[in-house]
Design an enzyme around this catalytic site. Sequence first.
Site, short mmCIF file in Angstrom:
data_model
loop_
_atom_site.label_atom_id
_atom_site.label_comp_id
_atom_site.label_asym_id
_atom_site.label_seq_id
_atom_site.Cartn_x
_atom_site.Cartn_y
_atom_site.Cartn_z
N CYS A 139 1.66 7.90 3.26
CA CYS A 139 2.27 6.77 3.00
C CYS A 139 3.09 6.66 3.45
CB CYS A 139 2.06 7.16 1.04
SG CYS A 139 2.87 5.27 1.02
N LYS A 174 -5.92 12.52 3.05
CA LYS A 174 -5.76 11.28 4.21
C LYS A 174 -4.44 11.31 4.80
CE LYS A 174 -5.24 6.29 4.28
NZ LYS A 174 -5.88 5.19 3.37
N GLY A 252 -8.14 2.45 10.08
CA GLY A 252 -7.26 1.76 10.47
C GLY A 252 -7.48 0.92 11.49
N GLY A 253 -8.28 -0.83 11.05
CA GLY A 253 -8.45 -1.52 12.14
C GLY A 253 -9.76 -2.03 12.14
C1 LIG Z 1 -1.14 -3.78 0.79
C2 LIG Z 1 -2.18 -1.64 1.23
C3 LIG Z 1 -1.95 -0.84 0.25
C4 LIG Z 1 -1.70 -0.11 0.83
N1 LIG Z 1 -1.92 0.89 -0.12
C5 LIG Z 1 -2.69 2.47 0.27
C6 LIG Z 1 -2.26 3.30 -1.22
O1 LIG Z 1 -1.75 2.79 -2.02
N2 LIG Z 1 -2.81 4.01 -0.48
C7 LIG Z 1 -3.52 5.01 0.32
O2 LIG Z 1 -3.70 6.05 0.48
N3 LIG Z 1 -2.98 3.73 1.89
C8 LIG Z 1 -2.92 2.81 1.15
N4 LIG Z 1 -3.14 1.90 2.32
C9 LIG Z 1 -3.46 1.94 3.13
C10 LIG Z 1 -5.14 1.58 3.62
O3 LIG Z 1 -5.39 1.98 2.68
C11 LIG Z 1 -5.74 1.88 5.29
O4 LIG Z 1 -5.51 3.12 5.09
C12 LIG Z 1 -4.86 1.12 6.15
O5 LIG Z 1 -4.61 -0.15 5.65
C13 LIG Z 1 -5.81 1.10 7.60
O6 LIG Z 1 -6.92 0.29 7.13
P1 LIG Z 1 -7.36 -1.07 7.63
O7 LIG Z 1 -6.47 -1.42 8.83
O8 LIG Z 1 -8.53 -1.88 7.37
O9 LIG Z 1 -6.03 -1.83 6.75
C14 LIG Z 1 -3.17 0.63 1.63
C15 LIG Z 1 -2.93 -0.56 3.15
C16 LIG Z 1 -2.35 -2.21 2.62
C17 LIG Z 1 -2.39 -3.33 3.39
#
Ligand SMILES: Cc1cc2nc3c(=O)[nH]c(=O)nc-3n(C[C@H](O)[C@H](O)[C@H](O)COP(=O)(O)O)c2cc1C
Length: 385
Positions: A139, A174, A252-253
């Site tokens: 995180c 993760k 990611g992305g």
């Molecule tokens: C608003 C928000 C909340 C998130 N909360 C968590 C979480 O609680 N636990 C976690 O492992 N990742 C969390 N993430 C990360 C996402 O699971 C993901 O790994 C990250 O956003 C990258 O993917 P994306 O580009 O599709 O957003 C969060 C991301 C966002 C944007």
Amino acid sequence: MIDLSVEYAGLRLKTPIIAASSGITETVELMKNLEQHGIGAIVMKSLFEEEICRQAPTPRYKVLRHDMGGKYRTFSFYSYEQASVWGPDRYAQEVKKAVNELSIPIIPSINCITDDGWKRYAALMQQAGAPALELNVSCPHGSIVFRGGTDVASEIIRVTELVLNEIDIPVIVKLSPQLTAPLQIAKAVEDAGAKGVVMFNRLTGLDIDIDVESPILHGGYAGHGGPWAIYYALRWISEAYPQLHVDISASGGAVTADDVVKYILAGAKTVQVCTAIMLKGSGVIDEMNNGLAAWMNKKGYNAVDQFRGKVSNGAIKGTKDVDRRHYKKAHILDKCTSCGICAPLCIFDAIDSSTEPYRIVQDICDGCGLCAEVCPISAVEMREV
Ligand SMILES: Cc1cc2nc3c(=O)[nH]c(=O)nc-3n(C[C@H](O)[C@H](O)[C@H](O)COP(=O)(O)O)c2cc1C
């Protein structure tokens, strides 16, 4: 007949597209909506041991738009949304309900600060019927990532071993993009017995309000990501795929079906999506599934396994393999409008802007290709000489 199904960390998924852990995966109602749109599995919003993180500030999201002028536009999704609002028992109830009421795999996610927490929460998730567990050791606001340096790596491995000693269900770890040696750590968690690795969580960032001279939003550091984050993860997944036996989940992305294809070509078993669902709605899942199937159809693939890892390490040129001959030079086409964008950018001074259309001085052109990239009307062609 196109088959999108994959086996990920021992779970059967009807499509490689997974909803990543975040607010959109917090309740059964939200999860049902994602299932209706064809998601393959869901990673639930993380359960945190640190109680203060269960209360998020308002507002907590910001879309940071970057504009360098003209077509150079991108954005970062900046947020401070930490944990599920629930404590362990209430969270476990939701896991149980989700497992009972949905037909896709539901993967809880935990983030703890004590050894007892990691062990207790992991056991609770297994008892609740979770088919697998994701360890959020990455995180951007979390305790492990903030330790820095080699401590981060050893703590990730130690925590993975701790949890694996406690439960029998598949464990997925993760990882953070803020690691110095992601591949080594992925290998170490594989050796410890994990069944999957997620590459990656988000980066920790800071944006500053220059009027009030302080951090924006809640006043602290925040997670940030966006479509641009795909390139870093693609790079590491492509290198990791031939060297790991565990499944890799890309995160990611990924915002389009093309991104899903790229991740699988690099070696990902599954592709996690968060920002695209948050900013475009759940319909993006249907678009990704349909787009993936359409691409496979066009390419003559009928199973995802047929093209996974095709663009991984072996297909990527190393320092000695890159063709370094200067065998292409720029040529300006008649449609050039002499707009004035390319000439000042040419560090070789190879663009004669005294003519209309402009002209490339072939003897001077280095063939770098920048003028072709910046031309707004594609009036520059790179031609073999
Ligand atoms: C608003 C928000 C909340 C998130 N909360 C968590 C979480 O609680 N636990 C976690 O492992 N990742 C969390 N993430 C990360 C996402 O699971 C993901 O790994 C990250 O956003 C990258 O993917 P994306 O580009 O599709 O957003 C969060 C991301 C966002 C944007």
